[in-house]
Scaffold this active site. Structure first.
Site, short mmCIF file in Angstrom:
data_model
loop_
_atom_site.label_atom_id
_atom_site.label_comp_id
_atom_site.label_asym_id
_atom_site.label_seq_id
_atom_site.Cartn_x
_atom_site.Cartn_y
_atom_site.Cartn_z
N CYS A 1 9.86 1.46 3.57
CA CYS A 1 10.78 0.40 3.99
C CYS A 1 12.21 0.91 4.08
CB CYS A 1 10.70 -0.81 3.06
SG CYS A 1 11.35 -0.50 1.40
N LYS B 1 -1.18 -7.51 -8.71
CA LYS B 1 -2.13 -7.56 -7.61
C LYS B 1 -1.78 -6.42 -6.65
CE LYS B 1 -3.10 -8.69 -3.76
NZ LYS B 1 -3.72 -7.85 -2.66
N PHE C 1 0.81 -1.22 0.00
CA PHE C 1 0.00 0.00 0.00
C PHE C 1 0.84 1.26 0.00
CE2 PHE C 1 0.69 -0.66 4.59
CZ PHE C 1 1.04 0.62 5.00
N GLU D 1 9.76 -3.83 12.98
CA GLU D 1 9.48 -2.68 12.12
C GLU D 1 8.18 -2.00 12.56
OE1 GLU D 1 9.62 -1.73 7.36
OE2 GLU D 1 8.75 -3.64 7.97
N SER E 1 5.84 -6.93 4.13
CA SER E 1 6.45 -7.28 5.41
C SER E 1 7.25 -8.57 5.30
CB SER E 1 5.36 -7.43 6.48
OG SER E 1 4.56 -8.57 6.20
N GLU F 1 -5.32 -4.00 -1.60
CA GLU F 1 -6.75 -3.71 -1.59
C GLU F 1 -7.05 -2.40 -0.88
OE1 GLU F 1 -6.04 -6.92 1.61
OE2 GLU F 1 -5.19 -6.27 -0.32
#
Length: 502
Positions: free
Chosen positions: A284, A176, A152, A386, A229, A179
């Protein structure tokens, strides 16, 4: 876009809603309002998307290099002329400020521009007369249908780390998106169609774990590229590899900034703010830990604290643009807040507290203020895991060696930075540190397009880093051809011995 609109898949060059009744809400994080629903694909829709991409690959892989290059260049030109619209979409569904969204697009466009020059990067090699009358040469060919599963936090840039390279090499793509913010992917799909890409070559498959597993388990998907992740990256890697696919799965991070006493502390404070709080820490490559030599720690903390007081948090779409926007969701806000609470219980000192942050006229937004923690214990979950939010932790150390040992002892190995004016210390750092991307007086060392992006240890699982030359190696496979064309005037006769290079 109203909250009644339903975002569909992009299959065979058009929006395809299918029969799925499983919907997920898409929010504007700045207001907390539902702005759309996204249809999560059924197995039937997953199969249809992959079948379409398989068909598209047959056409696209047959295009000449020059024709593929023209389409990619068209896409580059269209993207460049309309990037403001894409930035608005990103800000609306992710929350980052518009200038940051534009920066995301610019970094993604670097990969598109790299892909425009792809013919040089997919050339094979040729050895004439490797043995008497025998030539050996290599050719690089596309894999087929490739899957991209993106996060995202960068709904445009991360897909662009992969799909320009994959398409240039002659593959078809099934993307993909998250969402949480799928509209950027759908916008890019329509731009590809306008650029001249054949239908089926770029597919957007919306969904949840069912869609992910559909890509991982399909025998018609040759590779998987993922960013997210570490636990999910590891799952992606293990599942895809078990199914015989190529995998590049980029995981999480815990990036450190080592500050030596000779560093310019005003520069350090500025860069700690930029790298720690930009995009609300949802990067990240964000710096989340500052390792400060104890003799300069107090002075550095005061400089960072004074800069935090000047930061404005708000709706990224406002005309008077704030410095940072909201987090992606209420659930993530609560998770970030939980880490600060854990740190405090474990003994960290909360210097600036961003919990329970409120923005005027946006009381329902998912806002979390910039947070500064001092004396962070290195055995706290808030240090080892994280956080992915605007939380900057200070760990006080005694010397350079202690800092290097602390970084190298971590589970992650994505990015790190050192701030110093000592060239010898910087050289030792780059050689001794066990991390994939290193900055020397640069806080977020994301490589340019013609180098490759990726970390070490639990920050990367799989066969190759993203983009650059490694990206082209990942999205192609090599054939070696050994060829002999006999001279009609010379015939070697029968020889049953093992071939030798005489």
């Amino acid at each position: 876009m109203s909250n009644n609109s339903v975002l569909a898949n992009w299959i065979d060059g058009k929006l395809s809603l299918g029969a799925s009744k499983n919907l997920s809400s898409v929010y504007n994080p700045a207001t907390g309002e539902v702005i759309a629903q996204v249809a999560l694909s059924s197995q039937e829709e997953i199969d249809a998307a992959i079948a379409s991409a398989k068909k598209g690959f047959k056409e696209w892989s047959g295009y000449s290099i020059a024709k593929r290059q023209a389409v990619i260049f068209n896409f580059r030109e269209l993207l460049n002329s309309r990037k403001e619209k894409l930035a608005e979409i990103i800000t609306r569904e992710h929350g980052k400020v518009l200038s940051d969204a534009m920066g995301e697009i610019a970094r993604g466009q670097e990969i598109v521009e790299l892909a425009c020059g792809f013919p040089h990067l997919i050339k094979g090699a040729f050895s004439e007369n490797a043995s008497t009358g025998i030539d050996v040469y290599s050719i690089k060919q596309p894999l087929g249908v490739v899957g991209i599963i993106s996060p995202f936090n960068f709904p445009a840039m991360v897909p662009m780390w992969f799909f320009p390279v994959a398409l240039a090499a002659g593959n078809s793509v099934v993307l993909k998106p998250s969402e949480k913010n799928p509209s950027a992917a759908l916008w890019l799909a329509q731009l590809w169609q306008e650029a001249g890409l054949p239908d089926g070559v770029f597919t957007v498959l919306n969904g949840d774990k069912l869609a992910v597993d559909g890509l991982l388990n399909s025998p018609d998907v040759a590779s998987i590229s993922f960013v997210g992740s570490t636990p999910i990256a590891k799952y992606i890697y293990e599942t895809a590899a078990a199914n015989g696919k190529r995998v590049q799965a980029l995981g999480g991070a815990k990036n450190h900034m080592l500050v030596l006493p000779d560093a310019d502390l005003d520069l350090v404070a500025d860069q700690a703010i930029n790298a720690g709080y930009g995009a609300a820490g949802e990067r990240c490559m964000a710096i989340s830990v500052v390792l400060a030599i104890d003799t300069i720690a107090d002075k550095l903390i005061e400089k960072i604290k004074s800069r935090i007081s000047q930061l404005r948090v708000g709706n990224g779409a406002d005309k008077q643009e704030p410095d940072l926007g909201p987090l992606i969701s209420q659930a993530h806000l609560e998770k970030v807040s939980g880490y600060v609470t854990i740190a405090e219980k474990d003994g960290a000192k909360v210097v600036v507290d961003g919990r329970n942050y409120s923005v005027e006229n946006h009381q329902n937004g998912f806002f979390f203020g910039p947070t500064l923690l001092d004396q962070m214990p290195t055995d706290s979950k808030a240090y080892t895991e994280e956080i992915f939010g605007p939380v900057l932790s200070i760990v006080r150390i005694n010397n350079f060696d202690e800092g290097v040992a602390l970084i190298n002892s971590g589970a992650f190995g994505n990015g790190t930075a050192i701030f110093t004016n000592d060239g010898g210390a910087a050289r030792r750092f780059q050689n001794e540190i066990q991390v994939g991307m290193i900055g020397i007086n640069v806080p977020i060392p994301v490589p340019v397009a013609y180098h490759s992006f990726g970390g070490w240890k639990n920050s990367l699982f799989g066969d190759a880093k993203a983009y650059g030359t490694q990206g082209f190696d990942f999205f192609t496979r090599e054939k070696a051809v050994t060829s002999r064309w006999l001279d009609p005037a010379q015939h070697g006769g029968i020889n049953l011995g093992f071939p030798q290079n005489d």
